[in-house]
Design an enzyme around this catalytic site. Structure first.
Site, PDB file in Angstrom:
ATOM      1  N   GLY A  13       0.775  -1.233   0.000  1.00 43.10           N
ATOM      2  CA  GLY A  13       0.000   0.000   0.000  1.00 43.10           C
ATOM      3  C   GLY A  13       0.806   1.283   0.000  1.00 43.10           C
ATOM      4  N   ARG A  66     -15.441 -14.654 -10.108  1.00 42.11           N
ATOM      5  CA  ARG A  66     -15.055 -13.244 -10.024  1.00 42.11           C
ATOM      6  C   ARG A  66     -16.253 -12.366  -9.709  1.00 42.11           C
ATOM      7  NH1 ARG A  66      -9.974 -11.954 -11.505  1.00 42.11           N
ATOM      8  NH2 ARG A  66      -8.778 -13.548 -12.599  1.00 42.11           N
ATOM      9  N   MET A  91      -4.213  -6.231  -7.357  1.00 44.09           N
ATOM     10  CA  MET A  91      -3.724  -7.252  -8.280  1.00 44.09           C
ATOM     11  C   MET A  91      -4.803  -8.193  -8.797  1.00 44.09           C
ATOM     12  SD  MET A  91      -0.738  -6.160  -8.427  1.00 44.09           S
ATOM     13  CE  MET A  91       0.323  -7.336  -9.245  1.00 44.09           C
ATOM     14  N   LEU A  94     -10.486  -7.089 -13.020  1.00 45.31           N
ATOM     15  CA  LEU A  94     -11.894  -6.786 -12.780  1.00 45.31           C
ATOM     16  C   LEU A  94     -12.709  -7.113 -14.028  1.00 45.31           C
ATOM     17  CD1 LEU A  94     -11.240  -3.401 -10.976  1.00 45.31           C
ATOM     18  CD2 LEU A  94     -12.129  -5.486  -9.882  1.00 45.31           C
ATOM     19  N   ASN A 108      -6.100   3.813 -12.280  1.00 41.64           N
ATOM     20  CA  ASN A 108      -5.132   2.771 -11.932  1.00 41.64           C
ATOM     21  C   ASN A 108      -3.744   3.292 -12.243  1.00 41.64           C
ATOM     22  OD1 ASN A 108      -4.129   0.118 -11.224  1.00 41.64           O
ATOM     23  ND2 ASN A 108      -3.798  -0.209 -13.416  1.00 41.64           N
ATOM     24  N   HIS A 110      -0.023   1.942 -13.384  1.00 42.40           N
ATOM     25  CA  HIS A 110       0.609   0.758 -13.973  1.00 42.40           C
ATOM     26  C   HIS A 110       2.099   1.074 -14.143  1.00 42.40           C
ATOM     27  CE1 HIS A 110       1.007  -2.879 -16.357  1.00 42.40           C
ATOM     28  NE2 HIS A 110       1.691  -2.184 -17.245  1.00 42.40           N
ATOM     29  N   SER A 137       2.426   4.877 -15.524  1.00 46.30           N
ATOM     30  CA  SER A 137       1.283   5.559 -16.151  1.00 46.30           C
ATOM     31  C   SER A 137       0.073   5.496 -15.227  1.00 46.30           C
ATOM     32  CB  SER A 137       0.895   4.861 -17.472  1.00 46.30           C
ATOM     33  OG  SER A 137       2.012   4.721 -18.328  1.00 46.30           O
ATOM     34  N   THR A 142     -10.632   0.738 -18.074  1.00 47.64           N
ATOM     35  CA  THR A 142     -11.675   0.304 -19.022  1.00 47.64           C
ATOM     36  C   THR A 142     -11.668  -1.232 -19.002  1.00 47.64           C
ATOM     37  OG1 THR A 142     -10.027   0.336 -20.790  1.00 47.64           O
ATOM     38  CG2 THR A 142     -11.381   2.327 -20.511  1.00 47.64           C
ATOM     39  N   GLU A 144     -10.754  -3.404 -21.009  1.00 47.25           N
ATOM     40  CA  GLU A 144      -9.511  -4.002 -21.529  1.00 47.25           C
ATOM     41  C   GLU A 144      -8.386  -3.715 -20.535  1.00 47.25           C
ATOM     42  OE1 GLU A 144      -9.325  -5.504 -24.574  1.00 47.25           O
ATOM     43  OE2 GLU A 144      -7.185  -5.925 -24.455  1.00 47.25           O
ATOM     44  N   LEU A 145      -7.644  -4.743 -20.131  1.00 47.76           N
ATOM     45  CA  LEU A 145      -6.604  -4.602 -19.106  1.00 47.76           C
ATOM     46  C   LEU A 145      -5.538  -3.564 -19.503  1.00 47.76           C
ATOM     47  CD1 LEU A 145      -5.583  -5.848 -16.382  1.00 47.76           C
ATOM     48  CD2 LEU A 145      -4.091  -7.296 -17.795  1.00 47.76           C
ATOM     49  N   ASP A 146      -5.265  -2.629 -18.607  1.00 51.41           N
ATOM     50  CA  ASP A 146      -4.179  -1.640 -18.792  1.00 51.41           C
ATOM     51  C   ASP A 146      -4.295  -0.904 -20.127  1.00 51.41           C
ATOM     52  OD1 ASP A 146      -1.906  -4.040 -17.316  1.00 51.41           O
ATOM     53  OD2 ASP A 146      -3.166  -2.515 -16.367  1.00 51.41           O
TER      54      ASP A 146
HETATM   55  C1  GRF Z   1       4.201  -1.847  -7.210  1.00 52.13           C
HETATM   56  O1  GRF Z   1       4.997  -2.767  -7.931  1.00 52.13           O
HETATM   57  C2  GRF Z   1       3.691  -0.797  -8.148  1.00 52.13           C
HETATM   58  O2  GRF Z   1       4.549  -0.651  -9.264  1.00 52.13           O
HETATM   59  C3  GRF Z   1       2.370  -1.289  -8.606  1.00 52.13           C
HETATM   60  O3  GRF Z   1       1.854  -2.074  -7.529  1.00 52.13           O
HETATM   61  C4  GRF Z   1       2.957  -2.589  -6.752  1.00 52.13           C
HETATM   62  C5  GRF Z   1       2.728  -2.461  -5.268  1.00 52.13           C
HETATM   63  O4  GRF Z   1       2.469  -1.125  -4.976  1.00 52.13           O
HETATM   64  N1  GRF Z   1       1.505  -0.167  -8.918  1.00 52.13           N
HETATM   65  P1  GRF Z   1       2.026  -0.645  -3.475  1.00 52.13           P
HETATM   66  O5  GRF Z   1       3.297  -0.420  -2.707  1.00 52.13           O
HETATM   67  O6  GRF Z   1       1.187  -1.754  -2.868  1.00 52.13           O
HETATM   68  O7  GRF Z   1       1.274   0.629  -3.714  1.00 52.13           O
END
Ligand code: GRF
Length: 193
Positions: A13, A66, A91, A94, A108, A110, A137, A142, A144-146
């Site tokens: 986090g 899901r 992680m 969705l 999000n 990425h 980024s 949306t 579609e992933l990333d």
């Molecule tokens: C990190 O690898 C970050 O690049 C990606 O999520 C992972 C964990 O991030 N966005 P966090 O420390 O849990 O925010």
């Protein structure tokens, strides 16, 4: 009246912490919920230490269901009634059904310069591709992933001798600068529109 932001996490986090800590003073938004799919996520305690309401919806009992997992997530979100969702190290992929409910107000971060390197293991892939630049980024989510519209990016030069770990560390530092800046601009735009 401040806009309300729910932050979804799965791990430590660190992005959630920088987002939450940025929402002070004349910032138009405040954190209203931190939700984790992982009961052991270190970010849950960090949120609680900041007095932010938390919720845990463990995805494991749902297996491949899901939609069942997401219905519990949605119930927690309905209780918090956020205006904006920020995925921050979240992680779980969705479903389009969930995304459709939040599209246009779900962000999000990425760890790549989208559209390059969608998906996982972005730092290793940037090295394998011989990229001279790498980074992160923030984009609208949306189905579609990333793949959604990019709201902001931060770039770093790839250095000789870089490993996935050294890249990840420099990218994460950029994430911690980029995400709060993009969220503030997004919230200000939402507030005035
Ligand atoms: C990190 O690898 C970050 O690049 C990606 O999520 C992972 C964990 O991030 N966005 P966090 O420390 O849990 O925010």
């Amino acid at each position: 009246m401040s806009l309300k932001v729910a932050i979804l996490i799965s791990g430590g986090g660190s992005n959630m912490v920088t987002l939450a800590d940025s929402m002070t003073g004349d910032h138009p938004a405040r954190p209203c919920l931190v939700l984790s799919n992982n009961p052991d996520a270190g970010g849950v305690k960090k949120a609680q230490a900041r007095g932010i309401p938390t919720a845990v919806v463990d995805h494991r009992p749902f297996g491949t269901d899901r939609a069942g997992f997401e219905s519990q997530v949605q119930a927690a979100l309905d209780r918090a009634a956020p205006d904006i969702l920020c995925l921050a190290g979240f992680m779980r992929v969705l479903t389009p059904g969930f995304v459709d409910r939040w599209q246009g107000r779900m962000l999000n971060i990425h760890p790549s310069l989208l559209p390059r390197h969608k998906g996982l293991h972005t730092h290793a892939r940037a090295l394998e591709a011989g990229d001279a630049e790498h980074g992160c980024s923030v984009h609208l989510v949306t189905p579609e992933l990333d793949d959604g519209p990019v709201l902001g990016q931060a770039r770093i030069a790839v250095r000789a001798g870089d490993t996935p770990e050294t890249l990840a560390a420099r990218v994460l530092a950029e994430e911690h600068r980029l995400y709060p800046a993009v969220l503030r601009a997004f919230a200000e735009d939402m507030k005035t529109s």
